[in-house]
Design a protein around this motif. Structure first.
Motif, short mmCIF file in Angstrom:
data_model
loop_
_atom_site.label_atom_id
_atom_site.label_comp_id
_atom_site.label_asym_id
_atom_site.label_seq_id
_atom_site.Cartn_x
_atom_site.Cartn_y
_atom_site.Cartn_z
N VAL A 190 13.18 8.72 11.05
CA VAL A 190 13.49 9.70 10.14
C VAL A 190 12.27 9.39 9.23
O VAL A 190 12.32 8.24 8.65
N LEU A 191 11.32 10.17 9.04
CA LEU A 191 10.18 10.00 8.24
C LEU A 191 10.29 10.95 7.06
O LEU A 191 10.48 12.09 6.85
N THR A 192 10.37 10.01 5.87
CA THR A 192 10.55 10.76 4.52
C THR A 192 9.27 10.81 3.80
O THR A 192 8.51 9.61 3.65
N LEU A 193 8.85 11.90 3.57
CA LEU A 193 7.70 12.09 2.66
C LEU A 193 7.92 12.41 1.38
O LEU A 193 8.82 13.37 1.14
N LYS A 194 7.70 11.60 0.27
CA LYS A 194 8.17 11.83 -1.01
C LYS A 194 7.00 12.08 -1.99
O LYS A 194 5.87 11.35 -2.02
N LEU A 195 7.12 13.00 -2.61
CA LEU A 195 6.33 13.54 -3.95
C LEU A 195 6.76 12.36 -4.94
O LEU A 195 7.85 12.25 -5.27
N ASN A 196 5.48 11.78 -5.35
CA ASN A 196 5.88 10.68 -6.08
C ASN A 196 4.87 10.77 -7.43
O ASN A 196 4.12 9.98 -7.74
N ARG A 197 5.18 11.79 -8.09
CA ARG A 197 4.44 12.00 -9.29
C ARG A 197 5.44 12.56 -10.42
O ARG A 197 5.19 13.71 -11.01
N PRO A 198 6.32 11.82 -10.46
CA PRO A 198 7.41 12.29 -11.52
C PRO A 198 7.26 12.77 -12.86
O PRO A 198 7.70 13.51 -13.55
#
Length: 251
Positions: free
Chosen positions: A12-20
């Motif tokens: 499972v590849l998780t791509l996470k937007l990381n600009r909270p």
């Protein structure tokens, strides 16, 4: 810190937007990173499922208007090809992505933060999720093939009302319309996502990909994405759209 992170775990590849701090509003650099990761995922046989998620309280506030405004001359240049623009390269990647794609949504999802969900095979949302499509309020047309996909999913009248009125749709209402598979308390999101990905990753990859191809018509969808993009770019030069952008940037 990278504005997009990638983590592969047991297929499972998780791509996470990381600009909270910016509500994960997308920049051209983030579009490029997502496109590159999706391309790698397609070519990597160890990747069975891709999850798009986000850090912080919100999933995605749409395009970063300041970042977008810097490139307005490029978008307004009719000689610039769609495929030269990072956003369209990303839209093409998700249009033709034929491995299972799962989205995890919490808090605000705005603009492309909603329309990209239409390309996902499964969507899990926290009960605090709120979806909005403000394109017409900004004098723009919708994008990402949503003028085709949204009416297919929820019917013409509901799709038109949402786009024209621009109301915020709570997660449970979106689930009842067929845009979301599961709505769970925020703290239960990881378990709800795992319930899907654990089952998907042990299925036959070739059967999953073939099934997804049979269920979709990416060539037709891509033509709609391109048509929307051409109209979107034409709208950018209209006075009402420029006034809406100036009002936003002056806040």
């Amino acid at each position: 810190m990278n504005d997009v992170t990638a983590h592969l775990d047991n297929g499972v590849l998780t791509l996470k937007l990381n600009r909270p701090a910016k509500k994960n509003a997308l920049t051209k650099a983030m579009y490029t990173a997502l496109t590159e990761e999706l391309a790698r995922a397609l070519s990597d046989e160890t990747v069975k499922v891709v999850v798009i998620a986000a850090e912080g309280d919100d999933f995605c506030a749409g395009n970063d208007i300041l970042d977008f405004a810097q490139d307005l001359p490029v978008y307004q240049d009719e000689t610039a090809a769609h495929d030269d623009l990072p956003v369209f390269r990303f839209l093409k990647a998700i249009t033709f992505f034929d491995k299972p794609l799962v989205a995890v949504v919490q808090g605000q999802a705005v603009g492309v933060g909603v329309t990209l969900l239409l390309h996902c095979d499964l969507v899990v949302a926290a009960d605090d999720a709120r979806l909005s499509l403000p394109f017409l309020k900004l004098g723009l047309v919708p994008e990402a093939g949503s003028t085709l996909l949204l009416p297919q999913r929820i019917g013409h009248q509901r799709a038109f009302e949402w786009l024209a009125m621009g109301q915020v749709v709570p997660a449970e209402d979106a689930r009842q319309m067929g845009l979301i598979n599961r709505v769970v308390p925020l703290e239960n999101l990881p378990e709800a996502v795992a319930a899907f990905t654990d089952r998907l990753r042990v299925l036959s990859p070739s059967a999953l990909m073939a099934t997804k191809r049979l269920m979709r018509d990416p060539e037709t969808l891509w033509q709609v994405v391109r048509a929307e993009g051409a109209l979107f770019r034409q709208q950018l030069v209209r006075p009402e759209t420029q006034a809406a952008f100036r009002a936003f940037l002056s806040r």
